[in-house]
Design an enzyme around this catalytic site. Structure first.
Site, PDB file in Angstrom:
ATOM      1  N   LEU A  14       0.708   5.343   1.645  1.00 56.86           N
ATOM      2  CA  LEU A  14       1.933   5.989   2.510  1.00 56.86           C
ATOM      3  C   LEU A  14       1.806   5.010   3.803  1.00 56.86           C
ATOM      4  O   LEU A  14       1.516   5.376   4.707  1.00 56.86           O
ATOM      5  CB  LEU A  14       1.657   7.285   2.681  1.00 56.86           C
ATOM      6  CG  LEU A  14       3.030   8.151   3.371  1.00 56.86           C
ATOM      7  CD1 LEU A  14       4.008   8.062   2.354  1.00 56.86           C
ATOM      8  CD2 LEU A  14       2.498   9.637   3.534  1.00 56.86           C
ATOM      9  N   HIS A  15       2.352   3.590   3.658  1.00 55.48           N
ATOM     10  CA  HIS A  15       2.305   2.998   4.799  1.00 55.48           C
ATOM     11  C   HIS A  15       3.413   2.900   5.642  1.00 55.48           C
ATOM     12  O   HIS A  15       4.444   3.794   5.216  1.00 55.48           O
ATOM     13  CB  HIS A  15       1.948   1.406   4.431  1.00 55.48           C
ATOM     14  CG  HIS A  15       2.840   1.032   3.235  1.00 55.48           C
ATOM     15  ND1 HIS A  15       4.062   0.127   3.655  1.00 55.48           N
ATOM     16  CD2 HIS A  15       3.165   1.090   1.980  1.00 55.48           C
ATOM     17  CE1 HIS A  15       4.768   0.008   2.551  1.00 55.48           C
ATOM     18  NE2 HIS A  15       4.101   0.399   1.695  1.00 55.48           N
ATOM     19  N   LEU A  16       3.692   2.268   6.424  1.00 55.08           N
ATOM     20  CA  LEU A  16       4.936   2.154   7.258  1.00 55.08           C
ATOM     21  C   LEU A  16       6.186   2.296   6.657  1.00 55.08           C
ATOM     22  O   LEU A  16       6.883   3.191   6.731  1.00 55.08           O
ATOM     23  CB  LEU A  16       4.863   1.084   8.364  1.00 55.08           C
ATOM     24  CG  LEU A  16       6.231   1.184   9.401  1.00 55.08           C
ATOM     25  CD1 LEU A  16       5.751   2.353  10.247  1.00 55.08           C
ATOM     26  CD2 LEU A  16       5.904  -0.367  10.254  1.00 55.08           C
TER      27      LEU A  16
END
Length: 88
Positions: A14-16
């Protein structure tokens, strides 16, 4: 209220970009959308909160939607996770 467990399947977690897609999807609904581990749930409409989860690939998160369009919101967020946020 509607609840489900979702799994972070995309390689980068769940990155940017994934957090942004999730927050934008959640913002389309009137329902309160919470996500997290155990009882520590955060507002899915907040990118800052989503980034603080630090959810890596393989993480299982509890998803809870409360409100008039809870079932639709739940389905939309589940689809994002199932589709790996369109990354793979």
């Amino acid at each position: 209220m509607a609840e489900a467990i979702v799994e972070v399947k995309n390689r980068l977690g769940l990155h940017l970009r994934a957090a942004s897609a999730l927050a934008q999807t959640a913002a389309k609904f009137a329902s309160k959308i919470l996500i997290g581990t155990g009882e520590d749930l955060v507002n899915a409409k907040s990118m800052t909160n989503l980034m603080m989860l630090g959810a890596a690939q393989g993480s299982k998160l509890k998803l809870r939607c409360e409100g008039p369009d809870a079932r639709e919101a739940l389905k939309a967020v589940q689809t994002l996770f199932d589709d790996r946020f369109g990354e793979e």
